[in-house]
Design an enzyme around this catalytic site. Structure first.
Site, mmCIF file in Angstrom:
data_model
loop_
_atom_site.group_PDB
_atom_site.id
_atom_site.type_symbol
_atom_site.label_atom_id
_atom_site.label_comp_id
_atom_site.label_asym_id
_atom_site.label_seq_id
_atom_site.Cartn_x
_atom_site.Cartn_y
_atom_site.Cartn_z
ATOM 1 N N GLN A 52 138.833 66.915 67.885
ATOM 2 C CA GLN A 52 139.148 68.323 68.096
ATOM 3 C C GLN A 52 139.411 68.998 66.756
ATOM 4 O O GLN A 52 140.117 68.452 65.901
ATOM 5 C CB GLN A 52 140.382 68.426 69.019
ATOM 6 N N ASP A 99 129.580 67.011 70.653
ATOM 7 C CA ASP A 99 129.794 68.416 70.275
ATOM 8 C C ASP A 99 128.523 69.013 69.663
ATOM 9 O O ASP A 99 128.399 70.229 69.557
ATOM 10 C CB ASP A 99 130.898 68.515 69.213
ATOM 11 N N LYS A 155 139.703 69.237 78.636
ATOM 12 C CA LYS A 155 138.568 68.305 78.574
ATOM 13 C C LYS A 155 138.880 67.045 79.398
ATOM 14 O O LYS A 155 138.026 66.551 80.139
ATOM 15 C CB LYS A 155 138.265 67.940 77.109
HETATM 16 N N1 GUN Z 1 137.838 73.428 68.757
HETATM 17 C C1 GUN Z 1 137.498 74.555 69.422
HETATM 18 N N2 GUN Z 1 136.373 74.372 70.136
HETATM 19 C C2 GUN Z 1 135.980 73.093 69.912
HETATM 20 C C3 GUN Z 1 134.891 72.321 70.377
HETATM 21 O O1 GUN Z 1 134.031 72.764 71.140
HETATM 22 N N3 GUN Z 1 134.855 71.029 69.922
HETATM 23 C C4 GUN Z 1 135.788 70.520 69.067
HETATM 24 N N4 GUN Z 1 135.646 69.253 68.653
HETATM 25 N N5 GUN Z 1 136.804 71.220 68.621
HETATM 26 C C5 GUN Z 1 136.897 72.502 69.042
#
Ligand code: GUN
Length: 282
Positions: free
Chosen positions: A98, A121, A54
């Site tokens: 996350q 998200d 990211k």
């Molecule tokens: N863990 C796995 N995929 C994601 C996601 O798209 N967002 C977040 N915050 N955690 C994740």
């Protein structure tokens, strides 16, 4: 092989080029970069990789990233305090924690403190509720990426029969709502569904988000269907999708590979949401 491959990597790259332009324009117009804050707690290896992807994607698109690494030992309140601080920070347009969080933390409670606008998200109850009500909202990233991939084929979703296998809050349920929003006739299947193969066989669009290697076989797929594979199953060090790609490719018209299909779209949609939030705040 009959099916055309939907190249998620190439489509993500095209989308990122557009996002970069929008982010640059924002910077020129408002004198600051679009900002995304990412909180990671503990040492989960997969989460560390996702977060570094990211941050790398932010660099590629001219988005400023704020990264916070908290030790495993933090309390709910420690994480909530940081979220509250970032909610107020005007340089931060989007904010995510996350997941999964370490077991001793209350994930739902923590996530509920992210302000609705900054929830890039699209996980919070208000954003999910607004999706259900067809209102403008931050849409969950993997499902939004799936819709972009389907639309990239040029096939109109309207009126098609779509079957989603999997009912998770992060993929199955939101992608079903997004397909419905595009006027597909949608069926959601899950672990208790009877006659799964028969239901799948009716699908013009088949989305599989279960997390089981090769649960979708060629006999379950309608001739000419679009098949979207959300699975990422590591078996003996090798990555497999939920779909038996080689055999299903002989039946489907379009199919996503694993890796290189849905995966690259998730981060791209996150950046897209972040830029949209930044402009919406102006
Ligand atoms: N863990 C796995 N995929 C994601 C996601 O798209 N967002 C977040 N915050 N955690 C994740």
């Amino acid at each position: 092989m009959k099916a055309q491959i939907i190249d998620g990597k190439a489509i993500a790259s095209q989308e990122k080029a557009k996002i970069r332009k929008e982010a640059e324009l924002f910077n020129e117009k408002y004198g600051r970069q679009v900002g995304l804050a990412v909180i990671i707690v503990g040492e989960d290896p997969a989460s560390k990789i996702y977060v570094s992807n990211k941050i790398k994607a932010c660099e590629e698109t001219g988005i400023r990233s704020f990264s916070y690494r908290l030790p495993e030992s933090v309390s709910d309140q420690d994480v909530i305090n940081l979220i509250e601080e970032l909610n107020k920070n005007e340089a931060v347009d989007g904010l995510l924690v996350q997941v999964p969080l370490p077991k001793h933390l209350n994930e739902q409670k923590i996530l509920s403190h992210i302000t609705v606008d900054k929830d890039v998200d699209g996980f919070c109850a208000t954003n999910v509720g607004n999706l259900l009500l067809s209102r403008e909202c931050n849409k969950a990233c993997t499902p939004a990426g799936i819709i972009t991939l389907i639309e990239s084929t040029g096939v109109d979703i309207c009126g098609k029969r779509a079957v989603v296998i999997g009912r998770s809050n992060t993929v199955g349920k939101p992608v079903a709502l997004m397909l419905l929003e595009k006027n597909a006739t949608v069926t959601v299947c899950h672990s208790k569904s009877k006659n799964l193969a028969d239901i799948c066989k009716t699908a013009d669009i088949l989305v599989c988000a279960v997390g089981k290697k090769h649960i979708v076989t060629a006999d379950m797929v309608k001739d000419g269907a679009i098949v979207i594979d959300v699975g990422m199953n590591r078996v003996d060090g090798k990555l497999y999708g939920d779909v038996d790609f080689d055999n299903v490719s002989e039946v489907a018209s379009y199919i996503t590979p694993v890796p290189g299909g849905v995966g690259p779209m998730t981060v791209t949609m996150l950046l897209n949401n972040t830029v949209k939030v930044a402009y919406r705040g102006k």
